[in-house]
Design a protein around this motif. Structure first.
Motif, mmCIF file in Angstrom:
data_model
loop_
_atom_site.group_PDB
_atom_site.id
_atom_site.type_symbol
_atom_site.label_atom_id
_atom_site.label_comp_id
_atom_site.label_asym_id
_atom_site.label_seq_id
_atom_site.Cartn_x
_atom_site.Cartn_y
_atom_site.Cartn_z
ATOM 1 N N UNK A 3 0.884 -1.552 0.128
ATOM 2 C CA UNK A 3 0.077 0.494 0.106
ATOM 3 C C UNK A 3 0.945 1.416 -0.129
ATOM 4 N N UNK A 4 0.696 2.496 -0.168
ATOM 5 C CA UNK A 4 0.625 3.911 -0.338
ATOM 6 C C UNK A 4 1.375 4.310 0.307
ATOM 7 N N UNK A 5 0.900 3.873 2.147
ATOM 8 C CA UNK A 5 0.679 4.901 3.020
ATOM 9 C C UNK A 5 2.309 3.812 3.768
ATOM 10 N N UNK A 6 2.136 2.114 3.554
ATOM 11 C CA UNK A 6 3.618 1.543 4.093
ATOM 12 C C UNK A 6 4.264 1.991 3.277
ATOM 13 N N UNK A 7 4.513 2.543 2.229
ATOM 14 C CA UNK A 7 5.358 2.955 1.674
ATOM 15 C C UNK A 7 6.625 3.904 1.579
ATOM 16 N N UNK A 8 4.928 5.232 1.917
ATOM 17 C CA UNK A 8 5.543 6.335 2.486
ATOM 18 C C UNK A 8 6.308 6.393 4.415
ATOM 19 N N UNK A 9 5.432 5.733 5.040
ATOM 20 C CA UNK A 9 5.701 5.429 6.220
ATOM 21 C C UNK A 9 7.450 4.438 6.618
ATOM 22 N N UNK A 10 7.899 3.795 5.910
ATOM 23 C CA UNK A 10 9.006 3.140 6.347
ATOM 24 C C UNK A 10 9.850 3.957 5.534
ATOM 25 N N UNK A 11 9.567 4.902 4.964
ATOM 26 C CA UNK A 11 11.577 5.801 4.313
ATOM 27 C C UNK A 11 10.801 6.994 5.580
ATOM 28 N N UNK A 13 9.917 6.581 8.822
ATOM 29 C CA UNK A 13 9.916 6.327 10.350
ATOM 30 C C UNK A 13 11.918 6.406 9.866
ATOM 31 N N UNK A 14 12.285 5.643 8.896
ATOM 32 C CA UNK A 14 14.211 5.391 9.061
ATOM 33 C C UNK A 14 14.050 6.501 8.960
ATOM 34 N N UNK A 15 13.968 8.003 8.414
ATOM 35 C CA UNK A 15 14.286 9.624 8.491
ATOM 36 C C UNK A 15 14.812 10.120 9.623
ATOM 37 N N UNK A 16 13.104 9.763 10.701
ATOM 38 C CA UNK A 16 13.184 10.047 11.894
ATOM 39 C C UNK A 16 14.435 9.907 12.631
ATOM 40 N N UNK A 17 14.448 8.469 12.716
ATOM 41 C CA UNK A 17 15.553 7.843 13.560
ATOM 42 C C UNK A 17 16.153 7.599 13.190
ATOM 43 N N UNK A 18 16.922 7.736 12.142
ATOM 44 C CA UNK A 18 18.345 8.118 11.722
ATOM 45 C C UNK A 18 19.047 10.183 12.007
#
Length: 352
Positions: A3-11, A13-18
């Motif tokens: 889903x598009x929401x999952x594709x947007x959530x993953x990067x 969260x990765x940027x926020x964690x980094x």
């Protein structure tokens, strides 16, 4: 299908964690950032000298690192200790001299002062007003500024202990960087190449040239001038020579020059009847003041061509923003920014 929401959530969260990881790392390393930046600037500026010492000391890196550490200690730590020790050991004498200064009366203006073209009458009038007001009138005019100046001096003097610890950390980090300088330089170049390609690698080289330009053209000239001026003050018997040498170093780095210290010292010697010592200090002062116009252009050609106004703004802004350490860090940061901006402006657009 994802889903598009999952594709947007993953990067996201990765940027926020980094980002959180980078902020936390800087927060943990915050006490070491200023010494690390200072050590990097010192190592970059003095790297050719370290290589020369290594070649002279049987190509032993350990001996060259030890020699450079001792030299940095003599250049940075010893003057600070001497200046603070002079203030502490002569605190009573400084107080007595300030008390005796209240009874000082200015003599009449010399006759040759009125004969100066254009500014002679104004100088005579200012001299007469100062003589009429006396020390009490001058103190009344300076009283509104005395509180702020005293608070600033007490705050900076309270940081001497912290500054001494930073000096020690800078020496330790400099020794480590000297020992592994090639590895660190290669890592920085690879990071810049990965970040911005060939432009990033070129930017690292320009930053190194800017650091060497400030170190050679400004700091080294200031050290030579203040050292020779301090030798002249000590030989001629001017009191508080170590403290005045530290003031000269700051003034020379700020591109003001040693004249505000040497000229009053020469006048004081003549005023005290020490004509021979006053003449000797006058000759030394002329050599020290004119050295700025000879030595600095020769040294600054080895790096980037930087405007003096930029160095002055870096010294004042660094002092106000970062304290005493900012006197050295401020000009270097502005020099790097100016060099990179100038290279970016002069870079030609790629052909279509």
């Amino acid at each position: 299908m994802v889903s598009p929401d999952r594709e947007l959530t993953r990067p996201l969260l990765g940027v926020l964690f980094l980002g959180a990881l980078i902020v936390a790392s800087f927060w943990i390393l915050r006490p070491f950032l200023a010494p690390a930046i200072w050590a990097a600037m010192i190592v970059v500026a003095t790297w050719p000298a370290m290589l020369w010492l290594q070649a002279s000391l049987w190509r032993r890196r350990s001996l060259a690192v030890a020699a450079m550490t001792v030299i940095l200690m003599l250049v940075f730590v010893v003057p600070l200790v001497l200046a603070v020790g002079t203030i502490v050991s002569n605190a009573d004498e400084i107080g007595e001299r300030l008390k005796s200064f209240s009874a000082f009366r200015m003599p009449p203006a010399p006759e040759w002062l009125a004969d100066l073209p254009f500014i002679g009458p104004m100088l005579v009038q200012a001299w007469q007003q100062a003589a009429a007001a006396g020390v009490e009138g001058l103190a009344a005019r300076l009283l509104p500024y005395a509180g702020s100046l005293t608070k600033w001096f007490v705050a900076e003097a309270g940081q001497f202990g912290f500054l001494f610890v930073q000096f020690l950390l800078t020496l330790i980090l400099s020794a480590l960087m000297y020992a592994r300088g090639e590895v660190a330089a290669s890592a920085v170049q690879r990071f810049a190449l990965r970040l911005a390609g060939e432009r990033g690698e070129h930017a690292v080289q320009l930053a190194g040239q800017a650091i060497r330009s400030v170190a050679l053209g400004v700091v080294l000239t200031a050290v030579v001038q203040s050292t020779l001026g301090a030798i002249g003050l000590a030989i001629t018997g001017v009191p508080f020579a170590a403290l005045l040498a530290a003031v000269m170093l700051l003034l020379c780095i700020a591109q003001i020059g040693p004249s505000p210290v040497l000229v009053p010292a020469v006048i004081w010697l003549y005023w005290s009847g020490e004509t021979a010592w006053g003449t000797l200090l006058l000759v030394i002062s002329v050599v020290v003041v004119t050295m700025d116009n000879v030595l600095r252009p020769i040294l600054i050609r080895r790096g980037a061509d930087l405007p003096l106004l930029l160095i002055f703004a870096g010294v004042i802004g660094g002092l106000l923003g970062f304290g005493l350490v900012g006197i050295f860090v401020g000009p270097v940061v502005l020099a790097i920014a100016y060099t990179l901006l100038k290279a970016w402006i002069e870079e030609r657009a790629p052909e279509a």
